[in-house]
Enzyme design. Structure first.
Site, PDB file in Angstrom:
ATOM      1  N   GLU A 160       0.822  -1.209   0.000  1.00 37.15           N
ATOM      2  CA  GLU A 160       0.000   0.000   0.000  1.00 37.15           C
ATOM      3  C   GLU A 160       0.860   1.266   0.000  1.00 37.15           C
ATOM      4  OE1 GLU A 160      -2.959   0.194  -0.626  1.00 37.15           O
ATOM      5  OE2 GLU A 160      -3.602   2.184   0.021  1.00 37.15           O
ATOM      6  N   ASP A 161       1.946   1.245   0.760  1.00 39.54           N
ATOM      7  CA  ASP A 161       2.685   2.495   0.984  1.00 39.54           C
ATOM      8  C   ASP A 161       4.002   2.614   0.236  1.00 39.54           C
ATOM      9  OD1 ASP A 161       0.644   3.074   2.683  1.00 39.54           O
ATOM     10  OD2 ASP A 161       1.763   2.731   4.533  1.00 39.54           O
TER      11      ASP A 161
END
Ligand code: MN
Length: 742
Positions: free
Chosen positions: A94-95
């Site tokens: 996600e990051d």
């Protein structure tokens, strides 16, 4: 760095400690010895650290601190290498620029699957507007539906717990939103899973942000009583210890204070005064054997005055989340009130950690082949699925019986949640297809649908959709449109109704009534063959039946044929109404000649009767006759729902005087604790009573240690059946036995 974590813990020692990867290692080294496993975690840490490097949390510390703490929480529960590695990697996709593919290559399918699911759940974070449209329960269901593996849920819970611990850095609005979501979605799941520790900490932290004043108030009330309490508690513990020692029972003792959140619920949701809450203080006695639990209970009740109505036996009747314990509330010598919980070490482990106790990573349990391990996981997953499908309801005190009912209801009513490419959530019943989805968007979309792209891959209209799928319908101007086949592709009633209407309109111009009848008749005959009826005339006579006319609202067999051609009803539904069974277990009630029948019809001596298979009546039962065309009178029990509301066809019947020693089949269900030799004991008992038995089957009740055994007994009458049931109830572990109506 020293005070970035400013969150206050409930413990007196202030903030939460921050852990290094070395601390984490020290935690899992004692239970993960396998080199491969250790290596997997180590590599996951290094990659996560590299990817998150240079990124900082709102609280100020390097981002990697968060995944380390999440893994740490899980290692405190002794989870295995794949879970810990996934925890360390849970935010990377996600990051950072890491992809699921790369994780799959580096760490294998398991870790990739867990991280992938976690990422999807993260991305599904509903926008504020949508979040308001959702009931908390739907939200829970979506979450559980997307989590393909229990480990996904466990990592997510640990993730949430750590975020709550470090919530101080966020705005008050965000704090409240996260706390509310936690209570709506995550703590009920933790409760379901029986992970008491995580549930309780998350609840207290959420309350602290949602209702700061009330939180403080309760904390103060607890502290005020603290000093007085310590002395009283020590005296009680000493006395209990002395007595148990005298009785030579091995035990250990713990005491706990009720959590702030559960006191809050009692005070503000149930309207109790703080002083009226009896179980603020609890003493827990943990012994070796189940039998000792009851022995200890007896000793405690002899020594202290129990408060009436407070005793609960969760050993005989475990809670749905598998919690087992004896509870009683007593008045101590100095007038204080205590809850006393008594359980074995094993029960205590389940009580504290719930499902975690079962999923704990265990090495050297005997070498399992890869295949066995897979099967093991699948079995666990299977019951887990059933288990979480319940996550909607909250009531703690439900009996196991209700649990089984709720469970099946939930399975039948379960929904899937599918996304449009723009992120809108469409709710559909389980088993719905791409075509259902298309009709749910708009009937025009449905009529012109030719296929779909599901999760980026081409799919047919028949493709079944799962929660979390992203579905984009493809339409065409010259699409063929609805056909009778489409009725088999859809699950939703709205789509079925629309397609039928569409076809009826079209059929009006295309098919004559005769043609439609002919086709419907052919379809029905095909279905009747499967239940052993080949003959057209025989079928016609069976179809000429009020039940059919009433049920499908038709006035003639020909009208029925026309309707069957539109698959409304489908042939199998027609067969269902007639209670005909498929050939495999083809068992039409065989009419008994009037003389041989145990039942006589009042006022008519020459009528064929047969005993219904749905409710298996036996002499002694209140019975009623049901006139079925061509097959005489079928005898049902009076309370059989299959003959309710059909008064016109009911006639009085009665049992004849008993002759000889005929026996009759009765279908029954035994509800029992699961244990080895249970079936053998049941069979031994029945054979000692010379009771014939058939169709014995045991099914584990998912998520519990209980089984439901179904069987057919052959008995002479209700008296004998009563005796037999009584004897069955005396078998160890059996809770209940009852008759079944199909
Ligand atoms: Mn996270």
């Amino acid at each position: 760095m020293a005070d970035v974590t400013t969150s206050q813990t409930l413990k007196k020692n202030g903030g939460y400690p921050m852990h290094t990867f070395e601390d984490l290692k020290a935690l899992y080294f004692p239970y993960i010895h396998d080199e491969k496993g250790r290596d997997l975690i180590e590599r996951a840490y290094h990659l996560a650290e590299e990817k998150h490097r240079g990124i900082f949390r709102k609280t100020g510390e390097p981002y990697i601190q968060h995944p380390i703490e999440v893994a740490y929480i899980l290692a405190e529960h002794s989870f295995g290498p794949a879970t810990l590695a996934s925890a360390l990697l849970h935010d990377t996709v996600e990051d950072t620029d890491l992809t699921v593919e790369e994780i799959r290559k580096e760490f294998g399918e398991e870790v990739a699957m867990i991280v992938d699911s976690l990422t999807k759940i993260q991305r599904m974070k509903l926008s504020h507007r949508q979040a308001q449209d959702f009931e908390a329960e739907d939200h829970r269901k979506i979450f559980l539906g997307m989590a393909k593996d229990v480990r996904v849920i466990l990592v997510k819970l640990a993730d949430r717990l750590h975020n709550l611990r470090t919530l101080d850095a966020l705005s008050s609005e965000r704090q409240k939103a996260i706390a509310k979501e936690t209570l709506d979605v995550f703590t009920p799941i933790a409760h379901r899973l029986g992970i008491y520790q995580m549930q309780s900490e998350m609840e207290d932290l959420s309350l602290k942000y949602l209702e700061p004043e009330k939180y403080e108030e309760i904390l103060n009330l607890l502290n005020k009583k603290e000093q007085h309490r310590q002395g009283s508690l020590m005296a009680l513990r000493k006395r209990i210890a002395d007595i148990l020692f005298e009785h030579q029972i091995k035990f250990r003792m713990e005491s706990r204070v009720k959590s702030i959140y559960s006191i809050y619920r009692k005070m503000y949701q149930k309207g109790y005064n703080f002083d009226e809450i009896y179980d603020v203080l609890a003493v827990r006695i943990i012994c070796q054997k189940e039998m000792e639990c009851y022995e200890i209970l007896g000793i405690i009740h002899q020594t202290y005055k129990p408060i009436p109505g407070r005793f609960k036996d969760y050993i005989a009747m475990p809670k749905p989340n598998m919690y087992q314990s004896l509870h009683t509330t007593i008045v101590s010598g100095d007038g204080n009130i205590y809850e006393v919980q008594i359980r074995t070490e094993e029960m205590d482990e389940v009580a504290e950690e719930g499902i975690a106790a079962h999923w704990r990573y265990k090495e050297g349990e005997g070498v399992k082949s890869a295949k066995e391990e897979q099967r093991d996981i699948e079995e666990k997953l299977h019951w887990f699925r059933d288990f979480v499908s319940m996550a909607g309801e909250e009531e703690e005190s439900e009996s196991a019986k209700e649990y089984v009912q709720n469970l099946s209801q939930d399975i039948f009513n379960a929904n899937v949640y599918v996304f449009t490419p723009l992120g809108k959530v469409i709710e559909l019943p389980t088993g719905s297809s791409v075509l259902d989805f298309a009709y749910k968007i708009h009937t025009k979309v449905g009529d012109s649908a030719v296929g779909a792209i599901v999760n980026g891959v081409h799919a047919t209209l028949a493709t079944e959709l799962k929660t979390g799928d992203v579905c984009e319908i493809r339409t065409a101007k010259n699409a063929p449109g609805p056909s009778t086949d489409w009725l088999d592709l859809v699950k939703t009633n709205s789509a079925k109704t629309h397609i039928r209407k569409y076809l009826q309109k079209k059929q009006g111009s295309l098919l004559t009534a005769e043609e439609a009848e002919k086709r419907g008749k052919e379809a029905l005959l095909e279905a009747f063959k499967q239940v052993g009826i080949q003959d057209e005339e025989k079928m016609e006579s069976l179809l000429d039946d009020e039940r059919i006319f009433d049920r499908f609202n038709v006035h003639s067999v020909n009208e029925l044929y026309q309707r069957v051609n539109l698959k409304n009803p489908a042939p199998f539904q027609v067969i269902g109404v007639l209670h005909l069974k498929r050939k495999k277990d083809f068992k039409l009630e065989k009419p008994l000649p009037p003389g041989a029948s145990p039942v006589e019809v009042e006022g008519a001596s020459n009528v064929l009767t047969s005993l219904a298979h749905c409710c298996t009546p036996i002499p002694g039962d209140d019975i009623v006759g049901y006139v079925s065309k061509g097959r005489g009178v079928t005898v049902h029990r009076k309370n059989c729902p299959n003959v309710k509301g059909d008064n016109a066809r009911l006639i009085s019947v009665r049992w004849r005087k008993k002759e000889g020693n005929s026996v009759y089949p009765v279908d029954a269900r035994i509800f029992s604790q699961d244990r080895s030799n249970l079936l053998a004991d049941i069979l031994a008992l029945l054979s000692s009573r010379s009771t014939k038995v058939s169709a014995l089957r045991a099914n584990l009740v998912p998520g519990t240690m209980n089984v439901v055994v179904t069987l057919t007994l052959y008995v002479s009458d209700t008296n004998y059946l009563e005796e037999t049931f009584h004897a069955i109830k005396s078998i160890r572990g059996v809770y209940d036995v009852s008759r079944i109506i199909h």
